[in-house]
Design a protein around this motif. Structure first.
Motif, PDB file in Angstrom:
ATOM      1  N   HIS A   1      30.258  29.076  44.660  1.00  0.00           N
ATOM      2  CA  HIS A   1      30.195  30.155  45.653  1.00  0.00           C
ATOM      3  C   HIS A   1      30.306  31.527  44.994  1.00  0.00           C
ATOM      4  O   HIS A   1      29.508  32.424  45.276  1.00  0.00           O
ATOM      5  CB  HIS A   1      31.309  29.963  46.682  1.00  0.00           C
ATOM      6  CG  HIS A   1      31.335  31.015  47.734  1.00  0.00           C
ATOM      7  ND1 HIS A   1      30.360  31.113  48.703  1.00  0.00           N
ATOM      8  CD2 HIS A   1      32.193  32.040  47.959  1.00  0.00           C
ATOM      9  CE1 HIS A   1      30.619  32.148  49.477  1.00  0.00           C
ATOM     10  NE2 HIS A   1      31.733  32.719  49.049  1.00  0.00           N
ATOM     11  N   THR A   2      31.269  31.708  44.095  1.00  0.00           N
ATOM     12  CA  THR A   2      31.469  33.029  43.485  1.00  0.00           C
ATOM     13  C   THR A   2      30.376  33.365  42.479  1.00  0.00           C
ATOM     14  O   THR A   2      29.989  34.511  42.346  1.00  0.00           O
ATOM     15  CB  THR A   2      32.851  33.141  42.804  1.00  0.00           C
ATOM     16  OG1 THR A   2      32.968  32.100  41.831  1.00  0.00           O
ATOM     17  CG2 THR A   2      33.977  33.013  43.807  1.00  0.00           C
ATOM     18  N   ASP A   3      29.869  32.361  41.757  1.00  0.00           N
ATOM     19  CA  ASP A   3      28.844  32.624  40.743  1.00  0.00           C
ATOM     20  C   ASP A   3      27.430  32.539  41.314  1.00  0.00           C
ATOM     21  O   ASP A   3      26.455  32.737  40.611  1.00  0.00           O
ATOM     22  CB  ASP A   3      28.989  31.649  39.566  1.00  0.00           C
ATOM     23  CG  ASP A   3      30.202  31.977  38.709  1.00  0.00           C
ATOM     24  OD1 ASP A   3      30.992  32.857  39.098  1.00  0.00           O
ATOM     25  OD2 ASP A   3      30.362  31.362  37.649  1.00  0.00           O
ATOM     26  N   ASN A   4      27.346  32.204  42.606  1.00  0.00           N
ATOM     27  CA  ASN A   4      26.082  32.271  43.331  1.00  0.00           C
ATOM     28  C   ASN A   4      24.981  31.377  42.759  1.00  0.00           C
ATOM     29  O   ASN A   4      23.834  31.788  42.639  1.00  0.00           O
ATOM     30  CB  ASN A   4      25.599  33.728  43.395  1.00  0.00           C
ATOM     31  CG  ASN A   4      24.647  33.928  44.553  1.00  0.00           C
ATOM     32  OD1 ASN A   4      24.726  33.235  45.564  1.00  0.00           O
ATOM     33  ND2 ASN A   4      23.727  34.858  44.401  1.00  0.00           N
ATOM     34  N   PHE A   5      25.341  30.147  42.389  1.00  0.00           N
ATOM     35  CA  PHE A   5      24.296  29.173  42.091  1.00  0.00           C
ATOM     36  C   PHE A   5      24.331  28.089  43.159  1.00  0.00           C
ATOM     37  O   PHE A   5      25.254  28.029  43.958  1.00  0.00           O
ATOM     38  CB  PHE A   5      24.413  28.594  40.668  1.00  0.00           C
ATOM     39  CG  PHE A   5      25.711  27.908  40.343  1.00  0.00           C
ATOM     40  CD1 PHE A   5      25.953  26.607  40.743  1.00  0.00           C
ATOM     41  CD2 PHE A   5      26.681  28.560  39.598  1.00  0.00           C
ATOM     42  CE1 PHE A   5      27.135  25.970  40.418  1.00  0.00           C
ATOM     43  CE2 PHE A   5      27.871  27.931  39.268  1.00  0.00           C
ATOM     44  CZ  PHE A   5      28.097  26.630  39.680  1.00  0.00           C
ATOM     45  N   LYS A   6      23.310  27.285  43.188  1.00  0.00           N
ATOM     46  CA  LYS A   6      23.176  26.282  44.247  1.00  0.00           C
ATOM     47  C   LYS A   6      23.541  24.893  43.721  1.00  0.00           C
ATOM     48  O   LYS A   6      23.235  24.554  42.584  1.00  0.00           O
ATOM     49  CB  LYS A   6      21.758  26.289  44.802  1.00  0.00           C
ATOM     50  CG  LYS A   6      21.425  27.595  45.509  1.00  0.00           C
ATOM     51  CD  LYS A   6      20.100  27.509  46.213  1.00  0.00           C
ATOM     52  CE  LYS A   6      19.765  28.817  46.907  1.00  0.00           C
ATOM     53  NZ  LYS A   6      20.585  29.085  48.060  1.00  0.00           N
ATOM     54  N   LEU A   7      24.192  24.122  44.584  1.00  0.00           N
ATOM     55  CA  LEU A   7      24.539  22.739  44.292  1.00  0.00           C
ATOM     56  C   LEU A   7      23.626  21.866  45.147  1.00  0.00           C
ATOM     57  O   LEU A   7      23.713  21.880  46.374  1.00  0.00           O
ATOM     58  CB  LEU A   7      26.012  22.487  44.637  1.00  0.00           C
ATOM     59  CG  LEU A   7      26.532  21.062  44.506  1.00  0.00           C
ATOM     60  CD1 LEU A   7      26.434  20.565  43.066  1.00  0.00           C
ATOM     61  CD2 LEU A   7      27.969  20.981  44.998  1.00  0.00           C
ATOM     62  N   TYR A   8      22.729  21.123  44.492  1.00  0.00           N
ATOM     63  CA  TYR A   8      21.765  20.292  45.212  1.00  0.00           C
ATOM     64  C   TYR A   8      22.223  18.839  45.377  1.00  0.00           C
ATOM     65  O   TYR A   8      21.854  18.189  46.345  1.00  0.00           O
ATOM     66  CB  TYR A   8      20.410  20.304  44.504  1.00  0.00           C
ATOM     67  CG  TYR A   8      19.786  21.672  44.466  1.00  0.00           C
ATOM     68  CD1 TYR A   8      19.470  22.355  45.636  1.00  0.00           C
ATOM     69  CD2 TYR A   8      19.528  22.298  43.261  1.00  0.00           C
ATOM     70  CE1 TYR A   8      18.906  23.617  45.608  1.00  0.00           C
ATOM     71  CE2 TYR A   8      18.962  23.557  43.219  1.00  0.00           C
ATOM     72  CZ  TYR A   8      18.654  24.214  44.389  1.00  0.00           C
ATOM     73  OH  TYR A   8      18.098  25.462  44.350  1.00  0.00           O
ATOM     74  N   ALA A   9      22.975  18.338  44.426  1.00  0.00           N
ATOM     75  CA  ALA A   9      23.467  16.961  44.516  1.00  0.00           C
ATOM     76  C   ALA A   9      24.666  16.805  43.596  1.00  0.00           C
ATOM     77  O   ALA A   9      24.759  17.477  42.567  1.00  0.00           O
ATOM     78  CB  ALA A   9      22.376  15.971  44.127  1.00  0.00           C
ATOM     79  N   PHE A  10      25.578  15.898  43.991  1.00  0.00           N
ATOM     80  CA  PHE A  10      26.721  15.603  43.134  1.00  0.00           C
ATOM     81  C   PHE A  10      27.188  14.174  43.377  1.00  0.00           C
ATOM     82  O   PHE A  10      26.922  13.569  44.414  1.00  0.00           O
ATOM     83  CB  PHE A  10      27.881  16.582  43.377  1.00  0.00           C
ATOM     84  CG  PHE A  10      28.647  16.321  44.640  1.00  0.00           C
ATOM     85  CD1 PHE A  10      29.715  15.427  44.661  1.00  0.00           C
ATOM     86  CD2 PHE A  10      28.311  16.960  45.830  1.00  0.00           C
ATOM     87  CE1 PHE A  10      30.414  15.173  45.839  1.00  0.00           C
ATOM     88  CE2 PHE A  10      28.998  16.719  47.001  1.00  0.00           C
ATOM     89  CZ  PHE A  10      30.067  15.819  47.004  1.00  0.00           C
ATOM     90  N   CYS A  11      27.898  13.655  42.399  1.00  0.00           N
ATOM     91  CA  CYS A  11      28.630  12.402  42.545  1.00  0.00           C
ATOM     92  C   CYS A  11      29.810  12.453  41.583  1.00  0.00           C
ATOM     93  O   CYS A  11      29.659  12.869  40.424  1.00  0.00           O
ATOM     94  CB  CYS A  11      27.732  11.205  42.214  1.00  0.00           C
ATOM     95  SG  CYS A  11      28.608   9.631  42.479  1.00  0.00           S
ATOM     96  N   ILE A  12      30.982  12.058  42.080  1.00  0.00           N
ATOM     97  CA  ILE A  12      32.183  12.009  41.255  1.00  0.00           C
ATOM     98  C   ILE A  12      32.691  10.568  41.274  1.00  0.00           C
ATOM     99  O   ILE A  12      32.979  10.025  42.332  1.00  0.00           O
ATOM    100  CB  ILE A  12      33.278  12.947  41.790  1.00  0.00           C
ATOM    101  CG1 ILE A  12      32.756  14.387  41.891  1.00  0.00           C
ATOM    102  CG2 ILE A  12      34.518  12.888  40.901  1.00  0.00           C
ATOM    103  CD1 ILE A  12      33.708  15.341  42.579  1.00  0.00           C
ATOM    104  N   THR A  13      32.774   9.957  40.093  1.00  0.00           N
ATOM    105  CA  THR A  13      33.364   8.629  39.976  1.00  0.00           C
ATOM    106  C   THR A  13      34.709   8.776  39.261  1.00  0.00           C
ATOM    107  O   THR A  13      35.191   9.884  39.070  1.00  0.00           O
ATOM    108  CB  THR A  13      32.436   7.668  39.211  1.00  0.00           C
ATOM    109  OG1 THR A  13      32.364   8.077  37.837  1.00  0.00           O
ATOM    110  CG2 THR A  13      31.046   7.632  39.830  1.00  0.00           C
ATOM    111  N   ASN A  14      35.296   7.671  38.837  1.00  0.00           N
ATOM    112  CA  ASN A  14      36.627   7.730  38.232  1.00  0.00           C
ATOM    113  C   ASN A  14      36.662   8.412  36.873  1.00  0.00           C
ATOM    114  O   ASN A  14      37.730   8.821  36.424  1.00  0.00           O
ATOM    115  CB  ASN A  14      37.219   6.321  38.105  1.00  0.00           C
ATOM    116  CG  ASN A  14      37.573   5.744  39.456  1.00  0.00           C
ATOM    117  OD1 ASN A  14      37.519   6.419  40.483  1.00  0.00           O
ATOM    118  ND2 ASN A  14      37.932   4.479  39.475  1.00  0.00           N
ATOM    119  N   GLU A  15      35.506   8.532  36.217  1.00  0.00           N
ATOM    120  CA  GLU A  15      35.482   9.203  34.917  1.00  0.00           C
ATOM    121  C   GLU A  15      34.252  10.074  34.688  1.00  0.00           C
ATOM    122  O   GLU A  15      34.104  10.680  33.650  1.00  0.00           O
ATOM    123  CB  GLU A  15      35.606   8.193  33.767  1.00  0.00           C
ATOM    124  CG  GLU A  15      34.500   7.171  33.668  1.00  0.00           C
ATOM    125  CD  GLU A  15      34.689   5.984  34.606  1.00  0.00           C
ATOM    126  OE1 GLU A  15      33.664   5.459  35.062  1.00  0.00           O
ATOM    127  OE2 GLU A  15      35.831   5.606  34.891  1.00  0.00           O
TER     128      GLU A  15
END
Length: 196
Positions: free
Chosen positions: A40-54
């Motif tokens: 939000h502060t650096d004004n780039f876009k997040l199109y997809a993410f996934c967080i697993t245990n590592e």
């Protein structure tokens, strides 16, 4: 004809830590909050993410490589600060406190962007966490389907690659992911059986 994305470049990052560095659901939430805050502060876009245990996989754009790289460094530093729980940060952090970039790529072509998005969303199936990608919470996949709204995830660019009509695009997006989900699930089963 293969179209380029609406932005000049899309960036794919993989951050990796020691086994189970993100096993605690609260750590996943804190990491995601850090990503979303910096995004939000650096004004780039997040199109997809996934967080697993590592592992943390991110598909980013809307800004240049320098801005994105700076944002990723802030994410890593912010999570390390959380891991040391507000104590003064030692010059050398132990491996169990750190995430590091293990892969980064620039992606330009539409089919490659779609494939990378699907690869990110299929990660929990490949790791055997779930058999259906809709069941995994720490991923942007549910936002694309309208099941849960991670506010800062921008679905519009990738959905437009499937169709200009949003409803049709979501259906095609889902079909594109879930047909591969069956293969990923059976691959995990095959790998697990070989270990026995």
């Amino acid at each position: 004809m293969t179209r380029q994305s609406g932005y000049e470049h899309i960036y794919y990052y993989v951050l990796q830590g020691h086994l189970n560095i993100l096993a605690d659901e609260r750590d996943k939430k804190i990491l995601l909050d850090i990503v979303l805050g910096i995004q939000h502060t650096d004004n780039f876009k997040l199109y997809a993410f996934c967080i697993t245990n590592e592992t943390v996989c991110l598909l980013l754009g809307g800004a240049g490589r320098t801005m994105i790289n700076t944002g990723i460094r802030k994410v890593i530093a912010g999570f390390a600060a959380h891991r040391v729980k507000g104590k003064q940060m030692p010059k050398t952090l132990r491996a169990e406190e750190q995430l590091s970039v293990t892969e980064k790529r620039t992606i330009r072509l539409e089919p490659d962007i779609k494939d990378r998005c699907r690869e990110i969303h299929l990660l929990p199936v490949k790791k055997g966490y779930v058999t259906n990608i809709r069941d995994y919470w720490w991923s942007s996949y549910r936002t694309y389907l309208g099941y849960y709204n991670w506010n800062q995830v921008d679905c519009s660019l990738i959905l437009r690659m499937f169709d200009d009509d949003r409803e049709t695009a979501v259906k095609q997006f889902r079909k594109f992911h879930e047909s591969a989900s069956l293969d990923a699930s059976s691959d995990h089963i095959n790998v697990s059986s070989k270990r026995l």
